[in-house]
Design an enzyme around this catalytic site. Structure first.
Site, mmCIF file in Angstrom:
data_model
loop_
_atom_site.group_PDB
_atom_site.id
_atom_site.type_symbol
_atom_site.label_atom_id
_atom_site.label_comp_id
_atom_site.label_asym_id
_atom_site.label_seq_id
_atom_site.Cartn_x
_atom_site.Cartn_y
_atom_site.Cartn_z
ATOM 1 N N GLU A 123 2.804 -32.774 -4.443
ATOM 2 C CA GLU A 123 2.217 -34.101 -4.577
ATOM 3 C C GLU A 123 2.733 -35.050 -3.497
ATOM 4 O OE1 GLU A 123 2.935 -32.605 -8.887
ATOM 5 O OE2 GLU A 123 3.804 -32.332 -6.884
ATOM 6 N N ALA A 167 -0.022 11.611 -5.632
ATOM 7 C CA ALA A 167 0.334 12.568 -4.578
ATOM 8 C C ALA A 167 -0.169 13.943 -4.988
ATOM 9 C CB ALA A 167 1.845 12.606 -4.345
ATOM 10 N N THR A 187 11.131 7.437 -4.782
ATOM 11 C CA THR A 187 10.188 6.995 -3.758
ATOM 12 C C THR A 187 10.877 6.883 -2.404
ATOM 13 O OG1 THR A 187 8.819 5.818 -5.359
ATOM 14 C CG2 THR A 187 8.653 5.111 -3.070
ATOM 15 N N ARG A 229 3.454 -6.082 5.758
ATOM 16 C CA ARG A 229 3.087 -5.999 7.168
ATOM 17 C C ARG A 229 1.727 -6.659 7.377
ATOM 18 N NH1 ARG A 229 5.715 -1.505 5.721
ATOM 19 N NH2 ARG A 229 3.921 -0.109 5.495
ATOM 20 N N GLU A 245 6.635 -1.235 -7.583
ATOM 21 C CA GLU A 245 5.817 -0.345 -6.760
ATOM 22 C C GLU A 245 6.609 0.947 -6.616
ATOM 23 O OE1 GLU A 245 4.071 -0.314 -2.238
ATOM 24 O OE2 GLU A 245 4.074 -2.233 -3.293
#
Length: 368
Positions: free
Chosen positions: A57, A170, A204, A215, A298
């Protein structure tokens, strides 16, 4: 819809857009957007800046200058009424001569909690809510991390994965690059940029050696924090993520003494869960204490399944590609224990389906 309502919608949509632009940059502050309109012309706009800088604001008021007098401001969250780094936004609006405030979301912070609206009304300023219900929902969505953090002390958790049409992340050999399209991956990088912490598991890291960065053109050092859940301390010192800018939190189980000498790497130890992994509730408590209000998981099947089994998934974002991998040994998107009967499955609400290139993004919320 009249032209007046159409214009109001446009101004509120712009305020929401401005607020979303600050996600991942201003936490634990709420990322608010504000637009000032006088005589049908936008004379000022702004979004929340990182602490200790200005609130949305105030940015908009300073841009508008004298043209703020008699104007309407569209802001995504109730103006604050307390002093913390900066003065109260409600007082700034009063001093600027704002005539009307359109705002869809009250601020549940105990330091505000309706006091901002009360101050404005007592000063003779009209306070209104957008007439279109979808705008209220979208404003709440842009602030969902802040609202959840205020209510629980923990971050809002989005579980994100990309899978084939048959639910695989996968092949049976572990190959996963790439299941979804470049357009879907670009959206995923935007989601990374808008989160405070990106969490993945050691599986992972060992399988894919990811950088875990956003990216995108013009974006560096996002997300600000990358979290590796590694109960037994197996992360190698050569992991690609350690060479990227930004902080890394290496979460080990209590009693693990392994160390890596890397800049901006911090190792912490948390209790084990009953299944032997990291206690995820303790992890969320820690991230909440550190000011993370939006967290994206993730990860591989094991950690994703553990988060869902524990009931910590607040939102799911599933990118589904029109490919079929097949194979009993191909890796599923979600592991864990799962449910024994379909009636106990996690049933998402407020479903949104969006086509991104050849893929589909399905987003939904866990019922609360």
């Amino acid at each position: 819809m009249s032209s007046g309502l159409s214009d109001q919608r446009r101004y509120m949509e712009r305020a929401i857009e401005l607020g979303r632009a600050g996600l991942g940059d201003v936490s634990p502050r709420p990322s608010v957007g504000a637009v000032i309109v006088r005589d049908g012309e936008v004379v000022g706009e702004g979004r929340t800046e990182p602490a200790p800088e200005r609130h949305a604001e105030v940015v908009a008021i300073q841009q508008a200058g004298e043209r703020a007098r008699g104007a309407t401001i569209y802001t995504t969250l109730e103006p604050c009424s307390h002093t913390h780094f900066t003065g109260p936004c409600a007082d700034a609006l009063i001093a600027a001569g704002i005539d009307r405030v359109v705002c869809p979301v009250g601020d549940p912070d105990p330091r505000v909690d309706g006091e901002g609206f009360r101050k404005l009304r007592e000063a003779g300023i009209q306070v209104a809510m957008p007439l279109e219900g979808d705008l209220i929902e979208r404003a709440v969505e842009s602030l969902e991390g802040f609202l959840h953090h205020i209510a629980t002390g923990r971050p809002f958790v989005t579980v994100k994965f990309a899978a084939s049409l048959d639910g695989r992340i996968a092949t049976r050999t572990g190959d996963s690059q790439w299941i979804t399209s470049e357009a879907a991956r670009e959206r995923a990088h935007l989601m990374r940029a808008q989160t405070d912490a990106l969490v993945t598991g050691i599986g992972t890291v060992l399988a894919d050696d990811p950088r875990l960065t956003a990216r995108l053109d013009g974006v560096t050092g996002r997300p600000r924090l990358r979290v590796i859940v590694d109960s037994d301390g197996r992360m190698p010192s050569t992991a690609a993520l350690l060479a990227e800018p930004g902080d890394v939190l290496w979460v080990q189980a209590e009693g693990c003494k392994l160390t890596i000498n890397a800049p901006r790497l911090e190792a912490v130890q948390l209790p084990r869960s009953g299944s032997g992994g990291i206690d995820l509730g303790s992890l969320l408590d820690l991230l909440g204490e550190r000011g993370c209000i939006n967290v994206m998981m993730e990860a591989g099947a094991a950690l994703t399944g553990s988060v869902i089994d524990a009931g910590f998934a607040d939102k799911v974002a599933a990118f589904i590609a029109p490919v079929i991998i097949g194979g009993a040994d191909a890796l599923p998107a979600v592991g864990g224990i799962g449910v024994s009967v379909v009636s106990s499955a996690l049933k998402l609400d407020r479903i949104r389906v969006e086509q991104i290139g050849p893929d589909v993004l399905i987003t939904g919320y866990a019922p609360r």
